[in-house]
Write an enzyme that holds these catalytic residues in place. Structure first.
Site, PDB file in Angstrom:
ATOM      1  N   SER A 266      96.585  45.334  34.763  1.00 38.04           N
ATOM      2  CA  SER A 266      96.819  44.969  36.422  1.00 38.04           C
ATOM      3  C   SER A 266      96.428  43.709  36.724  1.00 38.04           C
ATOM      4  CB  SER A 266      96.009  45.892  36.896  1.00 38.04           C
ATOM      5  OG  SER A 266      96.724  46.347  38.176  1.00 38.04           O
ATOM      6  N   LYS A 270      97.999  40.272  34.706  1.00 45.17           N
ATOM      7  CA  LYS A 270      98.515  38.984  35.268  1.00 45.17           C
ATOM      8  C   LYS A 270      97.754  37.923  34.522  1.00 45.17           C
ATOM      9  CE  LYS A 270      97.686  41.156  39.997  1.00 45.17           C
ATOM     10  NZ  LYS A 270      98.603  41.946  40.264  1.00 45.17           N
ATOM     11  N   TRP A 359     104.105  50.150  43.204  1.00 45.02           N
ATOM     12  CA  TRP A 359     103.126  48.926  43.814  1.00 45.02           C
ATOM     13  C   TRP A 359     103.410  47.769  42.867  1.00 45.02           C
ATOM     14  CZ3 TRP A 359     101.592  47.431  48.487  1.00 45.02           C
ATOM     15  CH2 TRP A 359     100.533  46.648  48.588  1.00 45.02           C
ATOM     16  N   HIS A 409      99.177  54.482  37.718  1.00 41.43           N
ATOM     17  CA  HIS A 409      98.549  52.808  37.506  1.00 41.43           C
ATOM     18  C   HIS A 409      97.284  53.558  36.566  1.00 41.43           C
ATOM     19  CE1 HIS A 409      98.175  48.961  38.271  1.00 41.43           C
ATOM     20  NE2 HIS A 409      96.763  49.074  38.453  1.00 41.43           N
TER      21      HIS A 409
HETATM   22  C1  GCU Z   1      95.523  46.070  43.196  1.00 41.88           C
HETATM   23  C2  GCU Z   1      96.242  44.658  43.662  1.00 41.88           C
HETATM   24  C3  GCU Z   1      97.094  44.523  42.427  1.00 41.88           C
HETATM   25  C4  GCU Z   1      96.476  44.627  41.143  1.00 41.88           C
HETATM   26  C5  GCU Z   1      95.736  45.991  41.162  1.00 41.88           C
HETATM   27  C6  GCU Z   1      94.715  46.055  40.076  1.00 41.88           C
HETATM   28  O1  GCU Z   1      96.147  47.087  43.728  1.00 41.88           O
HETATM   29  O2  GCU Z   1      96.980  44.927  44.919  1.00 41.88           O
HETATM   30  O3  GCU Z   1      97.973  43.365  42.483  1.00 41.88           O
HETATM   31  O4  GCU Z   1      97.113  44.515  40.234  1.00 41.88           O
HETATM   32  O5  GCU Z   1      95.001  46.077  42.191  1.00 41.88           O
HETATM   33  O6  GCU Z   1      94.226  45.214  39.334  1.00 41.88           O
HETATM   34  O7  GCU Z   1      94.264  47.028  39.705  1.00 41.88           O
END
Ligand code: GCU
Length: 434
Positions: A266, A270, A359, A409
Site C-alpha cells: 500500500s 508506493k 480503491w 486490501h
Molecule cells: C489509504 C490511502 C491509500 C493507501 C492506503 C494504505 O487507503 O488512501 O493510498 O495506499 O491507505 O497505505 O493502506
C-alpha cells in the site's frame, strides 16, 4: 534458544562498520511551474523528452531521459530525496537458531548523521542452509519489528505508532503487540524458500503523521529545506530509508547484492516502487496494492479508485507541495505512473492486487504496465506477456508481472508465496536445503 544478545554489556561482540552511501541523490533541475505545462489528456510517452525530442538510443535513455524522469517525479510529486548519508551498523540482538534452527535472526541498528539521531532498527533473517550469498527482500513494515516475531530480544519501537495496530496504546507500542503481525510477513516461508528478509518500521525514518517530529525526520528536515515546494514528502523520506538499508545489505557477505528485491504494501508499496525506480542497485520490485501515488494512473478514470485530489487531501504530508497543484488537473502532469514503472526497465516488477480493493485501481494498474512495456521493448528486454488482465488467481510472471487475487486490501502469507514465485522466476530457482 537465543544464543547471544549483543548489547553494550558485551562490547567486544559489537559489530560496527561504515558504508559508502549510494549515488541516488539528484541535484535539483528547474522545470516549468505546473500551470505553464501543456495539457496531456492522454498518457505521456515515456520515450519522449520533456522538450518533445524522441529518445532514439539506449544510451540516450540512460544518460538523458531516465535522469530527466527521476528529476520530474521528484520535482512535481514526491519531492527531492534528502542527500544520502554514510551509515554505521551495530548488531543489537542475534539468535543464530531462530525458526527451529533454520535461520539467523538479528536486529541491527543502522545510524546516520550525528550521534543524537535515532537509528533505523533493521530486522534481518538469513537462512542458515546456504551455499553462498542469498537473495534478499527489503521492505518497510507498518507495525514494528517486534510484531513480526515472538523473540523478546527484538525491541519495541519508541516512536509514534498507528493507533489501530494490536498492542498500541497512546500511539506507542507495548508488549501486547509482540508477534501479532507474523502472518503479514510470513518470514519462515521466505526462509524455507532460501531468501533473506530485511525490514524496519517506517516510523523509525518518519512517523506517518503530518505534525509528529520523531525518528530520523528532524535530521532529514535539517538536511533538506532548500528546494521549498519541491522538497521531499514522507514517501520520499521512506524511500531514502530503504536506500540506507540497501547501503547496508549491499556490503553484507551473506546477502547477494545482485539479487535485492524491494517489497511493500500500500503506502509502503508506493515507497517500494519509488525507492527501486531511483536506485538501480535494487534488482526487482513488488509494490503490493500500491494504488494512487504509486502504481495506478494519476489520470484516473475509475470512479471507485482513489484520486490525486483525494490522496493529497487525506495525506498531505506524503507528497511535496507542488503535487497539490495538480489536484484539479492531472492532465498537466508531464508523466503518469507508467513512467515510474518504466524507470525500472529492464528490471522485473510485479504489481499484485486484490479484487475487492478497487480503491487501489487494479485495472488502472494493468494499464500502467501496458504503457510501460514499450520502454522495456525499446531496451531489448521482454515486458508484459499478457494482452488482457488475467483472471483472479493467475500469476503473469513476465518481466512486467501482474497478479490479482480474490479478497481485500491486505498482505498475506499467500501473497508472499506469489512474491517468492515471481522472484524465483527472475532470480533463478534457488537450491535450498543443499
Ligand atoms: C489509504 C490511502 C491509500 C493507501 C492506503 C494504505 O487507503 O488512501 O493510498 O495506499 O491507505 O497505505 O493502506
Amino acid at each position: 534458544m537465543c544464543r547471544a544478545t549483543l548489547s553494550a554489556a558485551v562490547g567486544l561482540l559489537i559489530l560496527s562498520a561504515v558504508f559508502t552511501p549510494a549515488r541516488s541523490f539528484m541535484a535539483p533541475l528547474h522545470f516549468p511551474e505546473p500551470d505553464k505545462l501543456p495539457s496531456h489528456p492522454e498518457l505521456p510517452d515515456p520515450l519522449v523528452m520533456l522538450n518533445g525530442e524522441r529518445v532514439t538510443s539506449k544510451q540516450q535513455w540512460i544518460d538523458q531521459r531516465r535522469p530527466e524522469l527521476k528529476a520530474l517525479f521528484q520535482y512535481y510529486m514526491y519531492g527531492y530525496l534528502p542527500p544520502p548519508a554514510p551509515i554505521t551498523a551495530k548488531i543489537e540482538h542475534e539468535d543464530t537458531k531462530a525458526f527451529s534452527g533454520k535461520a539467523t535472526l538479528r536486529e541491527v541498528a543502522i545510524s546516520v548523521g550525528p550521534s543524537d539521531v535515532p537509528p533505523i532498527h533493521l530486522l534481518l533473517v538469513i537462512p542458515n542452509q546456504r551455499k553462498g550469498p542469498v537473495p534478499v527482500f527489503v521492505g518497510l513494515n507498518f507495525c514494528g519489528n517486534h510484531a513480526l516475531v515472538k523473540d523478546r530480544g527484538i525491541r519495541l519501537p519508541t516512536v509514534w505508532m498507528y493507533p489501530q495496530l494490536p498492542g498500541v496504546k497512546g500511539h506507542r507500542a507495548t508488549e501486547a503487540g509482540r508477534g501479532k503481525q507474523s502472518d503479514v510477513w510470513a518470514l519462515e516461508q521466505s526462509i524455507d524458500r532460501g531468501y533473506a528478509v530485511a525490514t524496519c518500521y517506517n516510523g523509525d525514518i518518519d512517523p506517518d503523521q503530518k505534525d509528529v517530529r520523531e525518528g530520523i525526520q528532524p535530521y532529514l528536515r535539517k538536511r533538506a529545506g532548500k528546494h521549498g515546494p519541491h522538497d521531499w514528502g514522507t514517501i520520499a523520506a521512506w524511500a531514502w530509508g530503504v536506500h540506507r538499508v540497501v547501503d547496508y545489505i549491499s556490503t553484507h557477505k551473506d546477502l547477494d547484492k545482485n539479487r535485492i528485491a524491494v517489497v511493500g504494501h500500500s503506502r509502503l508499496g508506493k515507497t517500494a516502487l519509488l525507492a527501486a525506480a531511483l536506485d538501480e542497485r535494487i534488482a526487482l520490485a513488488i509494490p503490493h496494492q500500491a494504488g494512487c501515488g504509486g502504481t495506478s494512473p494519476d489520470r484516473n478514470d475509475n470512479p471507485k479508485a482513489e484520486t490525486v485530489q483525494r490522496i493529497n487531501t487525506s495525506f498531505p504530508h506524503w507528497f511535496n507541495d507542488t503535487f497539490k497543484q495538480f489536484n484539479n488537473d492531472t492532465d498537466k502532469l508531464p508523466f503518469d505512473q507508467h513512467c515510474l514503472i518504466a524507470l525500472m526497465a529492464p528490471r522485473p516488477v510485479l504489481l499484485s492486487n486484490a479484487v475487492e480493493d478497487e480503491w487501489a485501481n487494479p485495472r488502472g494498474q494493468f494499464r500502467m504496465l501496458q504503457a510501460a512495456d514499450p520502454v522495456y521493448r525499446f531496451l531489448g528486454a521482454s515486458g508484459l506477456e499478457a494482452k488482457r488482465m488475467p483472471p483472479p488467481g493467475k500469476l503473469i510472471d513476465s518481466t512486467l508481472g501482474y497478479y490479482l487475487r480474490p479478497g481485500k486490501h491486505s498482505m498475506t502469507k499467500e501473497d508472499w508465496k506469489i512474491f517468492l514465485d515471481f522472484a524465483d522466476k527472475h532470480f533463478g530457482k534457488l537450491a535450498v536445503n543443499p
